[in-house]
Design a protein around this motif. Structure first.
Motif, PDB file in Angstrom:
ATOM      1  N   ARG A 148       0.818  -1.214   0.000  1.00 43.00           N
ATOM      2  CA  ARG A 148       0.000   0.000   0.000  1.00 43.00           C
ATOM      3  C   ARG A 148       0.854   1.268   0.000  1.00 43.00           C
ATOM      4  O   ARG A 148       0.470   2.283  -0.569  1.00 43.00           O
ATOM      5  CB  ARG A 148      -0.916  -0.023   1.220  1.00 43.00           C
ATOM      6  CG  ARG A 148      -2.139  -0.884   1.002  1.00 43.00           C
ATOM      7  CD  ARG A 148      -3.169  -0.106   0.209  1.00 43.00           C
ATOM      8  NE  ARG A 148      -3.908  -1.005  -0.675  1.00 43.00           N
ATOM      9  CZ  ARG A 148      -4.779  -0.576  -1.587  1.00 43.00           C
ATOM     10  NH1 ARG A 148      -5.037   0.720  -1.721  1.00 43.00           N
ATOM     11  NH2 ARG A 148      -5.397  -1.417  -2.361  1.00 43.00           N
ATOM     12  N   ALA A 149       2.018   1.186   0.668  1.00 41.90           N
ATOM     13  CA  ALA A 149       2.865   2.380   0.739  1.00 41.90           C
ATOM     14  C   ALA A 149       3.303   2.815  -0.659  1.00 41.90           C
ATOM     15  O   ALA A 149       3.469   4.001  -0.925  1.00 41.90           O
ATOM     16  CB  ALA A 149       4.094   2.103   1.608  1.00 41.90           C
ATOM     17  N   CYS A 150       3.482   1.860  -1.564  1.00 41.70           N
ATOM     18  CA  CYS A 150       3.898   2.201  -2.927  1.00 41.70           C
ATOM     19  C   CYS A 150       2.840   3.085  -3.584  1.00 41.70           C
ATOM     20  O   CYS A 150       3.154   4.037  -4.304  1.00 41.70           O
ATOM     21  CB  CYS A 150       4.120   0.947  -3.758  1.00 41.70           C
ATOM     22  SG  CYS A 150       5.410  -0.120  -3.125  1.00 41.70           S
ATOM     23  N   ASN A 151       1.572   2.777  -3.319  1.00 41.56           N
ATOM     24  CA  ASN A 151       0.498   3.577  -3.884  1.00 41.56           C
ATOM     25  C   ASN A 151       0.447   4.961  -3.245  1.00 41.56           C
ATOM     26  O   ASN A 151       0.423   5.984  -3.930  1.00 41.56           O
ATOM     27  CB  ASN A 151      -0.834   2.851  -3.693  1.00 41.56           C
ATOM     28  CG  ASN A 151      -1.993   3.591  -4.311  1.00 41.56           C
ATOM     29  OD1 ASN A 151      -1.945   3.940  -5.488  1.00 41.56           O
ATOM     30  ND2 ASN A 151      -3.009   3.875  -3.529  1.00 41.56           N
ATOM     31  N   THR A 152       0.455   4.983  -1.926  1.00 42.87           N
ATOM     32  CA  THR A 152       0.334   6.251  -1.210  1.00 42.87           C
ATOM     33  C   THR A 152       1.452   7.212  -1.618  1.00 42.87           C
ATOM     34  O   THR A 152       1.205   8.388  -1.897  1.00 42.87           O
ATOM     35  CB  THR A 152       0.409   5.993   0.308  1.00 42.87           C
ATOM     36  OG1 THR A 152      -0.573   5.019   0.631  1.00 42.87           O
ATOM     37  CG2 THR A 152       0.167   7.266   1.103  1.00 42.87           C
ATOM     38  N   LEU A 153       2.671   6.705  -1.659  1.00 49.80           N
ATOM     39  CA  LEU A 153       3.808   7.602  -1.900  1.00 49.80           C
ATOM     40  C   LEU A 153       3.920   8.008  -3.371  1.00 49.80           C
ATOM     41  O   LEU A 153       4.385   9.097  -3.680  1.00 49.80           O
ATOM     42  CB  LEU A 153       5.104   6.938  -1.421  1.00 49.80           C
ATOM     43  CG  LEU A 153       5.140   6.659   0.090  1.00 49.80           C
ATOM     44  CD1 LEU A 153       6.380   5.866   0.471  1.00 49.80           C
ATOM     45  CD2 LEU A 153       5.071   7.957   0.893  1.00 49.80           C
ATOM     46  N   ALA A 154       3.484   7.139  -4.277  1.00 52.48           N
ATOM     47  CA  ALA A 154       3.513   7.513  -5.698  1.00 52.48           C
ATOM     48  C   ALA A 154       2.453   8.563  -6.001  1.00 52.48           C
ATOM     49  O   ALA A 154       2.501   9.224  -7.034  1.00 52.48           O
ATOM     50  CB  ALA A 154       3.297   6.287  -6.572  1.00 52.48           C
ATOM     51  N   MET A 155       1.472   8.705  -5.091  1.00 52.22           N
ATOM     52  CA  MET A 155       0.397   9.671  -5.334  1.00 52.22           C
ATOM     53  C   MET A 155       0.565  10.942  -4.492  1.00 52.22           C
ATOM     54  O   MET A 155      -0.393  11.672  -4.268  1.00 52.22           O
ATOM     55  CB  MET A 155      -0.969   9.011  -5.119  1.00 52.22           C
ATOM     56  CG  MET A 155      -1.227   7.934  -6.177  1.00 52.22           C
ATOM     57  SD  MET A 155      -2.883   7.220  -6.176  1.00 52.22           S
ATOM     58  CE  MET A 155      -3.810   8.414  -7.116  1.00 52.22           C
TER      59      MET A 155
END
Lengths: 483, 481, 127
Positions: free
Chosen positions: B78-85
């Protein structure tokens, strides 16, 4: 260990079941002299807290600016609900819907997307998406070559008013298949491609003509006349559109078909572009440094079997209950292999999910209001900018939400001056339109407004432009003197 | 029920768009739209509820074990999504001057470097937007390389018969003809057939290693030698890179060009069919031909390299920079793993696959290739069950859905009859693997005792088996009011 | 077991041919081929008047899971196509040798003798 759940006890049990002593034994078929050493150039792993710090720092390095730049990517407002729903795990972490019964969510949504996109474009059929606008144009060209059986030339008329990076991308992708893209120059007064020019380049056997509406300059092409001429001559019409603007502009499925003066019934019976493509980004995808966006691709019913990519169809299950499946798969690479319509497999499904939710929330009225606001803001900006001494409109035709302006100083000087004031001021056209061929685009920039630019933003831009031109007057004047 | 069927004419729910429609003053009537598009008219709540409910009709990694072979359905952190956004990335216009885009470009430059190290290639371009586009770029580079040497006779690409369909489709898109090379029963490429096939017409060989049959190609050095001596180049299809990450690098095996499916090995989400990324890496001799853009670095400044910098490039594949949001997620994932995590990916993916294969054998299933190590995936063939009990791999797949497991890949590779291609990935715990094997064993028992249960499956999902013939014959591809 | 009528000629790519009294040759796909393909959903027929040489791809038959090219078994001009297949491609499944014919050819050379007879074709598909 990041994202690996095994306990030591489990590892031991599993190795015993397999019948080996160590995990490394599982790699004993790999020649040992080829085995990799430590991957020194890759840093050591980080935890979530450390990565968050790094990424926040990096994101903050990207300066916040007021955006008046378009040229193929547009900053629109995206309702909060759109990506909240899109990034639900059930959409986000699902695969391509190959097991239809376990993928009805993605499949129905894609069917709804196809329905909305055909409604918006007035085309018969939409696929489930291509990668982006540029690559969808390339696929549209390949599709036209397959679909137009009356033409053997593989020649495509490509006005220079089509987005330059789209033209470059199309060239990269179609060049292996002996397809010729013929440049057609634009009219220097209107910034559009004149039918006379198209006719001049369109003698003999032509497979298809590409028309971008609004074109790269933001100007509106005479799509009806070009479409009817093409159909009279057995030439397919490939429309490149911005799907937001067709909420207000005549959609590609309605182009042409005007009976008056035409020589044959063929024209009236053959209304509309044959293939429509473009970038779906304005409908719910953030600019995100260039993507992911998605390519829309629509066509007339007659060409559906030449369509590349996935298509969802509605059907029924054993109990006659409505359901959705991937259909016409025999066109695709996993079945047709070397004879497939394209090699495309993965598309841009998640962005299509966002776009579908965006269109549902906005509705046609919301899209119209948004598109009209983009248009009105651009008029306001252009009116105020051209009131400045040294800023002129280049083309006299109708435009939508982008406009070409000529400055009295080099475009790169102006844009970097604006950037110093926190404004992304537009696109420098001289790079794609070399001055020798297109002297009218010397010092020209393409400015864009969306509904997000407030009156205050526009005034900020106008003031900044005034300051940049004033401060440059001195240096340009001194340059002229030394010359 | 479709979103269109929730629509009521005149319902205006949108607080998101401008309240009034500004007037259009200077556009000729003929260029304007006449009839409003028939989009649904629903409130925001109706839309949110509708799409939330639709999402619940999907299987996904976040909700079910999803051992889809060749697809590497691992956990998407999930962190990959949060930080890419983060807003700094989302609000960046793709044509932002490099000086204002340093944070993003730094990530991309780091990612290129890490991919080079992980694969043993000299340079990487992140431009391709999916595996198939990576393949296109790779084959187009092979073409450009031969032509740059004045060698115009190389018109043929060799592809093993076990290959993904994208391989032959790509070769044809690039203007090549395709010759298939047979595979031996033990899963290795038939090297005699390869020797007989190569010649001055050979542009290159496209190979997946480990192959789609779930085994490592042991003769890779000999294969590379045969192809290189014939003047051809070696293309690595990175679909199965997860199996060997940090263990052996394609560059060290002799490959000249590779693509990596970042949406498989580097855990970016599949999103119900994309977006993906098919970053391409090449050996030094193919460097001039890389697709644009590539991120370069001068001093401390990162920049996009342009056609001026790379005059021999095969060109652009997209309007901007591939799929940056996907690339960011892959970058974040790789920073999570680090060098020590990379190798663990391959180790535990392989451990899980070999454990399941051993369990499958113990439970009486027939393996497509016995007495070999599994890579990160393996194949069961149900040809005996099909013959004896008239149940197909498709029946097994549908029954698995009923039992709460996504089905493995069925009917691929085409060489193995009635096959299930099973790829558990490293992120699944032992109890998930055991649960799946229990389910498979239960279905085998049902096939022997009451095959109609399989024929009638699925029963517990939103729909039963769908009529695909009707879908293809009576085409209904969009809703008409 | 699929049906292989003895009076017809066959190709390795599973087309059948019947020499008609009027000198034309009728072409279709064999029972074996239709069974392999499964339920047909679409047939793309050539246009009457087109000339092909032996081995040309002239027609595509498509099922849900496969699409297969039909190769021109002999050189000649297409003089008629089976229009009924446009709406009901499943006729090929139910009647591959009669109502499911694909097209009629006016041969431009005498190539019928080079083709397989029923016994040879039966042996071919038994392999």
């Amino acid at each position: 260990m990041p994202f690996i759940p095994h306990t030591d006890q489990e590892i031991a049990q599993m190795l015993e079941t397999i019948g080996v002593d160590a995990i490394d034994d599982l790699f004993d078929e790999i020649p040992s002299h080829l085995r990799a050493g430590v991957l020194d150039a890759i840093p050591q792993g980080m935890n979530e807290m450390e990565i968050s710090r790094l990424m926040r720092q990096r994101a903050e390095q990207n300066k916040s600016v007021i955006c008046f730049l378009g040229a193929g990517a547009y900053q629109h407002h995206i309702p909060a609900a759109v990506w909240e729903i899109t990034t639900r795990g059930e959409f986000y972490s699902a695969y391509t819907p190959y097991q239809a019964e376990a993928s009805q969510g993605t499949l129905q949504l894609t069917y709804e997307y196809q329905s909305m996109m055909t409604a918006l474009t007035a085309m018969d059929v939409s696929n489930a998406s291509m990668y982006d606008g540029a690559s969808s144009l390339a696929e549209a060209i390949l599709m036209a070559v397959r679909a137009n059986r009356k033409s053997k030339s593989r020649k495509i008329l490509m006005p220079t008013t089509v987005n330059p990076v789209y033209r470059k991308t199309a060239h990269t992708i179609v060049k292996g298949q002996q397809i010729e893209l013929v440049d057609v120059p634009y009219d220097k007064a209107t910034g559009t491609v004149a039918l006379e020019q198209i006719k001049l380049h369109g003698e003999g056997d032509i497979t298809a003509v590409v028309i971008q509406q609004p074109n790269f300059f933001g100007c509106l092409e005479d799509v009806d006349a070009i479409t009817d001429w093409a159909h009279e001559n057995n030439i397919l019409v490939i429309a490149v559109i911005n799907p937001l603007t067709v909420a207000v502009l005549n959609p590609p499925g309605e182009w042409g078909g005007i009976n008056e003066g035409s020589e044959s019934n063929q024209v009236a019976n053959n209304k509309g572009a044959d293939i429509a493509c473009g970038d779906g980004q304005p409908l719910g995808a953030p600019m995100s440094a260039g993507g992911p966006y998605y390519g829309l691709l629509c066509c007339k019913q007659a060409y559906v079997r030449q369509m590349p990519g996935r298509i969802v169809g509605r059907t029924v299950d054993l109990d006659d209950k409505e359901g959705f499946v991937l259909t016409l798969q025999a066109r695709e690479q996993h079945i047709r292999r070397s004879k497939a319509t394209s090699n495309i497999c993965t598309n841009q499904g998640l962005v299509v999910t966002a776009s579908t939710i965006y269109m549902a929330i906005q509705g046609a009225q919301g899209l119209e209001n948004t598109a009209a606001a983009c248009y009105a803001n651009n008029n306001q900006l252009v009116e105020k900018l051209t009131a400045i001494d040294g800023v002129d409109k280049v083309f006299n035709s109708a435009h939508f939400h982008e406009t070409v302006l000529q400055l009295n100083i080099p475009a790169d000087v102006a844009l970097s001056g604006l950037m110093d004031k926190g404004i992304l001021g537009g696109y420098n056209l001289s790079q794609d339109y070399p001055e020798l061929d297109y002297p009218e685009l010397k010092n020209a920039i393409l400015v864009c407004t969306t509904e997000m630019r407030s009156d205050e933003d526009i005034d900020t831009y106008v003031t900044a432009m005034q300051e940049v031109l004033n401060s440059s007057d001195v240096s340009v004047a001194s340059l002229a003197e030394t010359a | 029920m479709l979103i269109f069927e929730h629509s009521s004419q005149g319902r205006k729910g949108a607080p998101q768009s401008p309240k009034e429609k500004a007037s259009i003053v200077a556009i000729p009537e003929a260029l304007l739209r006449k009839d409003r598009a028939a989009l649904p008219e629903v409130s925001e709540l109706q839309a949110v509820r509708h799409y939330t409910r639709l999402s619940q009709k999907n299987f996904s990694i976040d909700t079910e074990f999803y051992p889809l072979g060749s697809c590497t359905m691992k956990y998407n952190p999930r962190a990959c999504n949060t930080l890419a956004m983060l807003p700094g990335f989302l609000n960046a216009h793709p044509l932002t001057p490099d000086a204002q885009n340093q944070g993003f470009l730094a990530c991309m430059h780091d990612l290129q470097d890490m991919l080079c190290e992980a694969t043993g290639m000299a340079v990487f371009s992140l431009a391709p937007m999916a595996g198939a586009q990576g393949e296109f770029a790779g084959v187009a580079m092979i073409d450009a390389y031969h032509k740059s040497r004045g060698d115009h006779e190389r018109k043929e690409i060799l592809v093993p018969d076990a290959a993904h369909g994208t391989n032959p489709a790509t070769a044809v898109m690039c203007g090549f003809s395709v010759k298939e090379i047979t595979t031996l029963d033990n899963g290795d490429v038939d090297i005699d057939a390869l020797k007989a096939a190569v010649g001055p017409q050979t542009a290159g060989l496209m190979l997946t290693n480990p192959s789609t049959l779930g085994v490592f190609e042991r003769n890779i050095e000999a294969i590379a030698k045969v192809v290189h001596e014939a003047g051809g180049l070696l293309y690595y299809d990175g679909a199965n890179l997860n199996a060997i990450l940090g263990k052996i690098r394609p560059g060290d095996m002799g490959f000249d060009v590779i693509h990596s499916n970042l949406h498989k090995t580097f855990s970016t989400p599949h999103g119900g069919g994309g977006p993906g990324s098919g970053a391409v890496g090449v050996a030094e001799r193919l460097k001039p031909f890389l697709p644009l853009p590539v991120v370069g670095k001068t001093g401390d400044e990162y920049c996009y390299l342009t056609a001026q910098d790379c005059p021999q490039s095969i060109g652009r594949l997209s309007a901007f920079m591939g799929n940056p949001g996907v690339l960011l997620r892959a970058y974040i994932y790789m920073r999570f793993l680090g060098r020590e995590g990379m190798v663990r990916v391959a180790e535990f993916a392989t451990l899980n696959a070999n454990y399941m294969m051993a369990e499958a054998k113990r439970r009486g299933f027939t393996l497509a290739i016995d007495n070999r190590r599994a890579s990160h995936e393996f194949i069961i063939t149900l040809k005996n069950e099909a013959r004896e009990h008239h149940v197909s791999a498709m029946d097994f797949a549908k029954r698995l859905l009923d039992l709460g497991y996504h089905a493995p890949t069925t009917y691929f590779p085409l060489l193995v009859p009635e096959c299930l291609l099973i790829e558990p990935t490293e992120s699944e715990a032992k109890e998930a693997l055991d649960g799946f094997m229990d389910a498979l064993e239960q279905i085998k028992h049902e096939a022997e005792t009451n095959p109609d249960i399989l024929h009638a499956a699925p029963q517990t999902l939103p729909v039963k088996r769908l009529d695909e013939v009707r879908a293809a014959k009576q085409l209904d591809l969009s809703y008409k009011a | 077991m699929s049906e292989v009528p003895s009076e017809l000629k066959y190709t390795e790519s599973h087309e059948w041919l019947r020499a008609e009294d009027d000198g034309l040759v009728t072409v279709g796909i064999s029972d074996h081929a239709q069974a392999l393909l499964g339920d047909l959903v679409f047939v793309e027929l050539p246009e009457a008047g087109t000339e092909f040489v032996t081995g040309d791809e002239c027609c595509v038959v498509e099922s849900v899971k496969a699409a297969s090219d039909v190769y021109m078994p002999i050189s000649g001009e297409i003089v008629a196509v089976n229009e009924a297949l446009a709406d009901e491609p499943e006729i090929i499944n139910s009647s591959p040798y009669d109502n499911g014919w694909l097209f009629k050819v006016r041969p431009s050379a005498n190539e019928m003798a080079d083709l397989m007879d029923a016994d040879a074709y039966q042996a071919e598909i038994d392999e």
